[in-house]
Design a protein around this motif. Structure first.
Motif, PDB file in Angstrom:
ATOM      1  N   PRO A   1       0.855  -1.388  -0.322  1.00  0.00           N
ATOM      2  CA  PRO A   1      -0.015  -0.034   0.143  1.00  0.00           C
ATOM      3  C   PRO A   1       0.713   1.629   0.007  1.00  0.00           C
ATOM      4  O   PRO A   1       0.053   2.051  -0.480  1.00  0.00           O
ATOM      5  N   SER A   2       2.365   1.264   0.410  1.00  0.00           N
ATOM      6  CA  SER A   2       2.939   3.036   1.257  1.00  0.00           C
ATOM      7  C   SER A   2       3.251   3.046  -1.103  1.00  0.00           C
ATOM      8  O   SER A   2       3.328   4.092  -0.970  1.00  0.00           O
TER       9      SER A   2
ATOM     10  N   ILE B   1       1.306   6.919  -6.200  1.00  0.00           N
ATOM     11  CA  ILE B   1      -0.538   8.069  -6.924  1.00  0.00           C
ATOM     12  C   ILE B   1      -0.030   9.582  -6.669  1.00  0.00           C
ATOM     13  O   ILE B   1       0.029  10.345  -7.500  1.00  0.00           O
TER      14      ILE B   1
ATOM     15  N   ASN C   1       0.826   4.269  -2.846  1.00  0.00           N
ATOM     16  CA  ASN C   1       0.557   5.468  -2.601  1.00  0.00           C
ATOM     17  C   ASN C   1       1.635   6.332  -3.480  1.00  0.00           C
ATOM     18  O   ASN C   1       1.081   7.869  -3.267  1.00  0.00           O
ATOM     19  N   SER C   2       2.476   6.179  -2.795  1.00  0.00           N
ATOM     20  CA  SER C   2       3.868   6.297  -3.187  1.00  0.00           C
ATOM     21  C   SER C   2       3.993   6.704  -5.339  1.00  0.00           C
ATOM     22  O   SER C   2       3.464   7.808  -5.765  1.00  0.00           O
TER      23      SER C   2
END
Length: 111
Positions: free
Chosen positions: A52-53, A59, A56-57
């Motif tokens: 998930p990180s 995006i 998000n990075s």
């Protein structure tokens, strides 16, 4: 005099064609760059095992590059971990000579 007018007319048409070719080539290269960027994002998501990180990075980095990135989970395994995701990258497609400015998108699946 007739030859001078014909020569300048031909020159104007030639210059106009050059500008049109440059605009179309530029728009085409931006579209190809967006498709390549989407492929890089998919590879990064797959290599991180849908972290998930990292998602998000990706995006945040796409926003910084001027793209809009949407990552939608498609399937999960029995442990609740994501197995596939749909990746949609939206980019600007512009041909200013013709007054065309659209938002196009390219889609892919991360597995």
């Amino acid at each position: 005099m007739k030859h001078i007018i014909g020569a300048f007319g031909t020159l104007i048409v030639l210059v106009l064609n050059i500008f049109i070719c440059i605009a179309v080539s530029n728009a085409s290269s931006r579209a190809a760059a967006a498709r390549e960027y989407k492929a890089d994002v998919i590879a990064e998501i797959e290599n991180s095992n849908f972290n998930p990180s990292v998602i998000n990075s990706c995006i945040a980095q796409a926003d910084a590059e001027g793209y809009t990135l949407q990552i939608t989970p498609c399937t999960y395994d029995e442990d609740g971990c994501m197995q596939t995701a749909e990746v949609i990258l939206s980019y600007s497609y512009e041909l200013p000579i013709f007054g065309i400015s659209e938002t196009k998108s390219t889609r892919g699946i991360a597995r």
